[in-house]
Motif scaffolding. Structure first.
Motif, short mmCIF file in Angstrom:
data_model
loop_
_atom_site.label_atom_id
_atom_site.label_comp_id
_atom_site.label_asym_id
_atom_site.label_seq_id
_atom_site.Cartn_x
_atom_site.Cartn_y
_atom_site.Cartn_z
N ARG A 28 1.32 -1.02 -0.13
CA ARG A 28 0.03 -0.11 -0.08
C ARG A 28 0.69 0.79 -0.31
N CYS A 29 2.00 0.80 1.23
CA CYS A 29 2.76 2.32 1.52
C CYS A 29 3.76 2.38 -0.79
N ILE A 30 3.97 1.63 -1.13
CA ILE A 30 3.97 1.94 -2.87
C ILE A 30 3.34 2.26 -3.58
N ASP A 31 1.93 1.44 -3.78
CA ASP A 31 0.61 1.98 -4.19
C ASP A 31 -0.20 3.58 -4.12
N GLU A 32 0.29 4.01 -2.92
CA GLU A 32 -0.12 5.01 -2.52
C GLU A 32 1.10 6.64 -2.65
N LYS A 33 2.49 5.79 -3.34
CA LYS A 33 3.24 6.77 -3.15
C LYS A 33 4.04 7.13 -2.07
N ARG A 34 3.43 6.97 -0.61
CA ARG A 34 3.85 7.25 0.75
C ARG A 34 5.32 6.82 0.43
N TRP A 35 6.52 7.38 0.81
CA TRP A 35 7.73 6.74 0.09
C TRP A 35 8.37 6.80 1.36
N ASP A 36 8.37 7.96 2.36
CA ASP A 36 8.89 8.15 4.07
C ASP A 36 8.32 7.12 4.66
N ASP A 37 7.06 6.49 4.39
CA ASP A 37 7.40 5.47 5.36
C ASP A 37 7.61 4.00 4.42
N TRP A 38 7.28 3.77 3.53
CA TRP A 38 7.72 2.38 2.59
C TRP A 38 9.00 2.64 3.19
N LEU A 39 10.16 3.91 3.03
CA LEU A 39 12.23 3.10 3.14
C LEU A 39 11.93 3.22 4.63
N SER A 40 10.83 4.01 5.15
CA SER A 40 10.90 3.08 6.69
C SER A 40 10.72 1.92 7.41
N LEU A 41 10.29 0.94 6.26
CA LEU A 41 9.72 -0.35 6.97
C LEU A 41 10.77 -1.32 6.44
N TYR A 42 12.39 -0.63 6.26
CA TYR A 42 13.53 -1.18 5.85
C TYR A 42 14.80 -0.59 7.02
N LEU A 43 15.02 -1.97 6.99
CA LEU A 43 16.88 -1.79 8.31
C LEU A 43 17.66 -0.90 7.32
N GLU A 44 18.77 -0.51 8.34
CA GLU A 44 19.48 0.37 7.00
C GLU A 44 20.52 -0.15 6.51
N GLY A 45 21.04 -1.36 7.06
CA GLY A 45 21.58 -2.89 6.17
C GLY A 45 20.68 -3.52 5.21
N ALA A 46 19.71 -3.27 4.85
CA ALA A 46 18.49 -4.42 4.31
C ALA A 46 19.30 -3.76 2.72
N ILE A 47 18.47 -5.27 1.99
CA ILE A 47 18.77 -5.46 0.66
C ILE A 47 17.36 -5.82 -0.25
N TYR A 48 17.40 -4.73 -1.15
CA TYR A 48 15.94 -5.48 -1.87
C TYR A 48 16.71 -5.91 -3.03
N TRP A 49 16.04 -6.68 -3.45
CA TRP A 49 16.93 -7.46 -4.98
C TRP A 49 16.25 -8.01 -5.93
N VAL A 50 16.43 -8.41 -6.78
CA VAL A 50 15.44 -8.82 -8.08
C VAL A 50 16.44 -9.43 -9.61
N PRO A 51 16.35 -10.33 -8.82
CA PRO A 51 18.03 -11.62 -9.52
C PRO A 51 17.56 -11.83 -11.34
N THR A 52 18.21 -12.41 -12.24
CA THR A 52 18.42 -12.16 -13.59
C THR A 52 17.81 -14.12 -13.87
N ASP A 53 17.70 -14.37 -12.47
CA ASP A 53 17.80 -15.90 -12.60
C ASP A 53 17.06 -16.39 -11.79
N ARG A 54 16.38 -17.29 -11.79
CA ARG A 54 15.19 -17.96 -10.35
C ARG A 54 16.57 -18.41 -9.66
N ASP A 55 17.22 -18.74 -10.09
CA ASP A 55 18.35 -20.40 -9.51
C ASP A 55 19.82 -18.84 -8.91
#
Length: 174
Positions: A28-55
Motif C-alpha cells: 500500500r505504501c508503494i501504491d500510494e507513493k508514501r515513500w518515507d513510510d515505505w523506506l521506514s519499513l527497511y532496516l539500514e542494512g536491508a537489501i532489495y534484490w530482483v535477480p535475473t535468474d530464478r536459481d
C-alpha cells in the motif's frame, strides 16, 4: 456449543496475520507513493534484490535486474520524486496484489527473523506516449526482523516469472 471459540485466533494465527498485514502495508505504501513510510519499513542494512535468474544465489557474482541497499533505495525515491525527472513527468501508477503468504522459517538469534514467501502480481501504468501498462508476477521472499518490537525488512527478493526475459525500464517498484 459455544460459537465464540470459532472466532478466536491462536498465537500462531495472530503472528501469521501480523506478517501478512505487514506485507500488505508495504504494498500500500508503494501504491500510494508514501515513500518515507515505505523506506521506514527497511532496516539500514536491508537489501532489495530482483535477480535475473530464478536459481541465482549471489547477487554479486551475476548481474541482477535490481540489487540495492537502503541508501540506494533512498536515491531511487529521490530520483523518482524529483520535479525535474522528465522521464517521469507522469508518475507511474501501480497496484500490488499479494497472496499465498507462507511463513517458511523462524530464526531466533540476536533478533527474531521471519522468512516469508508469497505470490504477487503488480499492475503498472504510466501515462506516456504509449500509455504503457505492464503486468509483473512472481514470488516474493521477505526476511523480516523484529527489532525493538517492530517488524522491519532485512531482505526482499523478487523473483519475476519472466526474470530471464529482456525487460524494458521497470518504472514501478515491485
Amino acid at each position: 456449543m459455544n460459537n465464540s471459540s470459532q472466532y478466536t485466533c491462536s498465537p500462531q494465527c495472530e503472528l501469521r496475520s501480523e506478517l501478512e498485514q505487514f506485507l500488505f502495508h508495504e504494498a500500500r505504501c508503494i501504491d500510494e507513493k508514501r515513500w518515507d513510510d515505505w523506506l521506514s519499513l527497511y532496516l539500514e542494512g536491508a537489501i532489495y534484490w530482483v535477480p535475473t535468474d530464478r536459481d541465482q544465489v549471489d547477487p554479486l557474482q551475476q548481474a541482477s535486474i535490481v540489487h540495492e541497499d537502503k541508501a540506494t533505495l533512498r536515491l531511487r525515491v529521490k530520483r523518482m520524486t524529483h520535479p525535474q525527472a522528465h522521464s517521469l513527468d507522469r508518475r507511474p501508477e501501480s497496484t500490488h496484489l499479494i497472496s499465498n503468504v507462507m511463513l517458511d522459517k523462524v530464526i531466533e538469534d540476536e533478533y527474531v527473523a521471519y522468512h516469508l514467501s508469497s505470490s504477487f502480481m503488480v499492475l503498472g501504468y504510466q501515462e506516456d506516449l504509449r500509455n504503457t501498462q505492464t503486468v509483473y508476477g512472481g514470488k516474493y521472499f521477505h526476511e523480516l526482523a523484529r527489532k525493538d518490537g517492530k517488524l522491519k525488512i532485512n531482505q526482499k527478493k523478487v523473483i519475476l516469472n519472466n526474470c530471464d526475459a529482456p525487460h524494458r525500464n521497470i518504472q514501478v517498484l515491485l
